[in-house]
Design a protein around this motif. Structure first.
Motif, PDB file in Angstrom:
ATOM      1  N   ARG A  80       0.842  -1.194   0.000  1.00 34.59           N
ATOM      2  CA  ARG A  80       0.000   0.000   0.000  1.00 34.59           C
ATOM      3  C   ARG A  80       0.879   1.246   0.000  1.00 34.59           C
ATOM      4  O   ARG A  80       1.791   1.378   0.805  1.00 34.59           O
ATOM      5  CB  ARG A  80      -0.895  -0.045   1.239  1.00 34.59           C
ATOM      6  CG  ARG A  80      -1.820   1.148   1.396  1.00 34.59           C
ATOM      7  CD  ARG A  80      -2.773   0.912   2.557  1.00 34.59           C
ATOM      8  NE  ARG A  80      -3.429   2.172   2.937  1.00 34.59           N
ATOM      9  CZ  ARG A  80      -3.346   2.724   4.136  1.00 34.59           C
ATOM     10  NH1 ARG A  80      -2.637   2.143   5.083  1.00 34.59           N
ATOM     11  NH2 ARG A  80      -3.972   3.849   4.393  1.00 34.59           N
ATOM     12  N   GLU A  81       0.576   2.143  -0.927  1.00 36.89           N
ATOM     13  CA  GLU A  81       1.336   3.388  -1.006  1.00 36.89           C
ATOM     14  C   GLU A  81       0.940   4.312   0.147  1.00 36.89           C
ATOM     15  O   GLU A  81      -0.154   4.186   0.706  1.00 36.89           O
ATOM     16  CB  GLU A  81       1.068   4.081  -2.347  1.00 36.89           C
ATOM     17  CG  GLU A  81       1.537   3.287  -3.552  1.00 36.89           C
ATOM     18  CD  GLU A  81       1.217   3.986  -4.854  1.00 36.89           C
ATOM     19  OE1 GLU A  81       0.724   5.131  -4.807  1.00 36.89           O
ATOM     20  OE2 GLU A  81       1.454   3.390  -5.925  1.00 36.89           O
TER      21      GLU A  81
ATOM     22  N   ASP B 104      -1.807   0.456 -12.720  1.00 42.73           N
ATOM     23  CA  ASP B 104      -1.548   1.686 -11.979  1.00 42.73           C
ATOM     24  C   ASP B 104      -1.283   2.808 -12.973  1.00 42.73           C
ATOM     25  O   ASP B 104      -1.434   2.636 -14.183  1.00 42.73           O
ATOM     26  CB  ASP B 104      -0.397   1.514 -10.991  1.00 42.73           C
ATOM     27  CG  ASP B 104       0.908   1.107 -11.672  1.00 42.73           C
ATOM     28  OD1 ASP B 104       1.018   1.242 -12.913  1.00 42.73           O
ATOM     29  OD2 ASP B 104       1.830   0.675 -10.967  1.00 42.73           O
TER      30      ASP B 104
ATOM     31  N   GLU C  15      -2.756   5.750   0.631  1.00 46.34           N
ATOM     32  CA  GLU C  15      -3.577   5.038  -0.361  1.00 46.34           C
ATOM     33  C   GLU C  15      -4.741   4.328   0.314  1.00 46.34           C
ATOM     34  O   GLU C  15      -4.574   3.652   1.330  1.00 46.34           O
ATOM     35  CB  GLU C  15      -2.732   4.020  -1.126  1.00 46.34           C
ATOM     36  CG  GLU C  15      -3.515   3.324  -2.235  1.00 46.34           C
ATOM     37  CD  GLU C  15      -2.642   2.400  -3.067  1.00 46.34           C
ATOM     38  OE1 GLU C  15      -2.909   2.277  -4.275  1.00 46.34           O
ATOM     39  OE2 GLU C  15      -1.704   1.792  -2.508  1.00 46.34           O
TER      40      GLU C  15
ATOM     41  N   ARG D 263      -5.057   6.358  -5.412  1.00 46.32           N
ATOM     42  CA  ARG D 263      -3.767   6.667  -6.033  1.00 46.32           C
ATOM     43  C   ARG D 263      -3.714   6.193  -7.485  1.00 46.32           C
ATOM     44  O   ARG D 263      -2.648   6.111  -8.088  1.00 46.32           O
ATOM     45  CB  ARG D 263      -2.617   6.049  -5.229  1.00 46.32           C
ATOM     46  CG  ARG D 263      -2.421   6.684  -3.853  1.00 46.32           C
ATOM     47  CD  ARG D 263      -1.949   8.135  -3.981  1.00 46.32           C
ATOM     48  NE  ARG D 263      -1.639   8.730  -2.690  1.00 46.32           N
ATOM     49  CZ  ARG D 263      -2.420   9.587  -2.050  1.00 46.32           C
ATOM     50  NH1 ARG D 263      -3.596   9.938  -2.580  1.00 46.32           N
ATOM     51  NH2 ARG D 263      -2.069  10.103  -0.884  1.00 46.32           N
TER      52      ARG D 263
END
Length: 511
Positions: A8-9, A83, A12, A52
């Protein structure tokens, strides 16, 4: 199945899976797990979306779990992980175009410009031709606009025998003509079940159109009205038989559409990889039977579903699961969060269930406790959803100022109905939700957790009261100038406490 772990960023958060878990979204800052192969309580889709700009899609259901830093997916070999789309809206747009493109078709415009009225609470299992005509007239006599009238359960001869019961409905064609003349469109309740002692059951058995066990005996499924056979709508012949019944009702009586209730999948036994001893006519994927039932609604001007798998982008009205007459997440408190989740899974034409709740008990029972404040806030919250639906007649349970406040919300719907319809028509082209979260419209500004207010399109902000006794509420105003229903002008971005008496639904237009 294959295990994939994604980091997980920072900052995010994720949405998707099952819409009835909307109140738990966005996922990411606390542990959460869900197996989409075991979904039987509302609309669902094999989709996860990130603020994101990432998304996950699979044609088959998968399981997922979150902890503080990791999203783990247990999935089929073929899965899409993308992404680079920067925002929640960016991820949604890309997923929509590639996996559930809009059909180009909009449901009947009356669904968006006027309320729906369902007979369930007022008539339960005892609708009649006389009651329906009187109900329609009372709607108009009490100052409410004609809209879509849904004739709920037990209008028919029997489950699976889809024709009007002649003693309670002696002249259904004339009844529907009279309702049309009063300005209503008419929908009929149907379900996938067939009473096992009926002639229809024996006919379908002889044609091999019912779900059956490996030994050839019919599946008798337990549901809320008893035990019934199930039309095998995963077979082309079974689906065609069901469609013929619906088409006949539109042709013979002038019915405008259908409320397709039930449709829960036959859930698989994951240990043995079989579906509870159902002998399917061909190999099917988990949830495919739910999808096949939902597909039966495609092609009618008005089709409402409570269960659905995939089919985002189709001209189907998706109703949230039955809500209770409560303030918590099972009732009023879950409406906005679930609707946000519906829109993010491609279900733009969403309905927040019957105003006041579908009733978890008989309103006429001495044990039922009606809350007029809750009912009014339910009306206000629903008024600017893509679709709003009454069942409990407001004029029967409210009077005086309370009834007038309810009427104010309906008049607001009439006023803004053309704007909602315009967004509905646009959704048929671009697939964008009508009801949107602040995060969707104003990305990456810290609005991901806001679940008690919403946007209609990009320019109308709606902030209903969702807590009992609350007469003010905090509203997050994004950037821009906002003109309120009370003629106030607010310069955003700012968080501001506003007055919200029971007479008021706070809403603002960006100017």
């Amino acid at each position: 199945m294959t295990i994939t772990a994604l980091q997980r960023e920072p900052g995010e958060f994720w949405w998707g899976g099952v819409i009835n878990e909307g109140h738990l979204m966005p996922f990411g800052d606390r542990p959460h797990s869900r197996d989409l192969r075991l979904t039987d309580d509302n609309q669902a889709s094999p989709l996860l979306l990130s603020n994101r700009g990432r998304y996950i899609w699979s044609e088959e259901p998968f399981a997922f779990s979150f902890n503080e830093s990791t999203l783990t997916i247990d999935h089929p070999q073929k899965i899409t992980i993308e992404d680079g789309h920067f925002t929640l809206q960016g991820a949604y747009r890309h997923a929509c175009v590639n996996h559930f493109p809009p059909s180009g078709v909009t449901p009947d415009e009356m669904a968006f410009t006027a309320p729906q009225y369902c007979t369930w609470v007022e008539m339960f299992y005892e609708p009649t031709q006389e009651k329906l005509i009187q109900y329609a007239k009372s709607i108009i006599e009490n100052g409410f606009p004609p809209g879509v009238l849904i004739i709920d359960d037990n209008w028919m001869q029997d489950y699976g025998t889809w024709d009007f019961e002649k003693h309670r409905f002696p002249d259904p064609a004339r009844m529907i003509q009279a309702l049309h003349e009063l300005g209503f469109k008419v929908m009929l309740w149907v379900c996938p079940y067939v009473s096992p002692d009926s002639i229809t059951f024996r006919q379908l058995m002889s044609q091999d159109l019912l779900m059956k066990h490996a030994d050839g005996t019919p599946v008798l499924r337990r549901w809320w009205n008893g035990y019934s056979g199930v039309v095998d709508y995963t077979r082309e012949e079974g689906s065609a038989w069901f469609k013929r019944q619906l088409d006949r009702l539109t042709q013979d009586y002038g019915v405008d559409g259908f409320k397709l209730d039930a449709g829960e999948p036959i859930l698989p036994d994951l240990l043995n990889d079989v579906s509870r001893d159902v002998e399917w006519s061909r190999p099917i994927l988990p949830m495919e039977d739910c999808e096949a039932y939902a597909r039966l609604g495609i092609g009618y001007g008005l089709s409402e579903l409570r269960m659905c798998w995939k089919l985002g982008g189709q001209a189907l009205i998706q109703r949230q699961r039955d809500k209770t007459h409560t303030w918590d997440a099972t009732g009023l408190g879950g409406l906005i969060s679930n609707a946000i989740a519906q829109g993010l899974m491609g279900y733009a034409y969403n309905c927040p269930d019957m105003i006041g709740g579908g009733m978890d008990g008989d309103i006429n029972s001495p044990h039922f406790r009606f809350d007029s404040e809750l009912f009014i806030r339910f009306v206000q919250c629903s008024a600017l959803f893509p679709v709003m639906q009454f069942s409990m007649a407001p004029w029967r349970v409210l009077s005086g100022e309370e009834l007038s406040w309810c009427m104010d919300a309906v008049q607001l719907r009439t006023k803004l109905g053309p704007a909602v319809l315009e967004l509905a028509n646009q959704a048929a082209v671009d697939g964008l939700p009508i009801l949107r979260s602040l995060e969707f419209v104003f990305p990456n500004q810290g609005y991901h957790a806001i679940q008690d207010q919403f946007m209609v399109g990009d320019s109308i902000l709606v902030a209903p009261v969702l807590m009992k006794g609350q007469l003010t509420r905090m509203i997050q105003f994004p950037e821009g100038r906002w003109l309120g229903d009370d003629e106030s002008v607010v310069e955003g971005p700012i968080q501001l406490e506003v007055q919200a008496p029971l007479s008021r639904l706070p809403w603002y237009r960006k100017i």
